[in-house]
Design an enzyme around this catalytic site. Sequence first.
Site, short mmCIF file in Angstrom:
data_model
loop_
_atom_site.label_atom_id
_atom_site.label_comp_id
_atom_site.label_asym_id
_atom_site.label_seq_id
_atom_site.Cartn_x
_atom_site.Cartn_y
_atom_site.Cartn_z
N ASP A 1 -0.60 2.50 7.26
CA ASP A 1 -1.72 2.24 6.37
C ASP A 1 -1.68 3.33 5.31
OD1 ASP A 1 -4.02 1.22 5.24
OD2 ASP A 1 -5.36 2.15 6.71
N ASP B 1 -4.32 4.44 2.97
CA ASP B 1 -5.49 5.31 2.83
C ASP B 1 -5.96 5.79 4.20
OD1 ASP B 1 -7.24 6.75 1.29
OD2 ASP B 1 -8.66 5.11 1.08
#
Length: 133
Positions: A13, A15
Site C-alpha cells: 500500500d 500511503d
Amino acid sequence: MVHFSDIKGFAFDLDGVITDTARFHEQAWHRTADQVGTKWDQALASSLRGISRMDSLEMILKAGHHENDYSEQEKEALADEKNHYYQQLIKKLTPNDILPGMKSFLDELKDNDYLMSVASASKNAPTILQGLG
C-alpha cells in the site's frame, strides 16, 4: 507451509506503508477549517482520517456549526479548493519522505529480484510516487 524462498513478489500500500501523506491532508483541511470559521483541534483532525472529502468537509462545517451556511455548489468548491491545495503540497514530496526503513527494504527486494507492486486508492498516487523517486 509457505517458505520465504517461495515468495516471488510483494505488494505494498502506498500511503502509510511507503510514505505518509496524512500531514498534507491535515494541513489542507486545517486551512479549509480556518476559511469557514471552524476551530481546528487534534480531535477534529483525527476524526477526518479515512473519511471521504465531502464527508470530511461536512464534519468540519458541523464542528463549527456552519453546516447550513453553504450551498451544495459552495461545498463542492470548498472541497475542490482543499484538494487543489493538497495536490500542491504533495508536489513537494522527495525521497526523504519515504518512511524510515522502507527505502533500504525496497532496495534489498530489488537487489534480490523480487517483483514489487504498489496499490493505492488515491488518484494522486502517480504524483506521490514521482516525488518519492
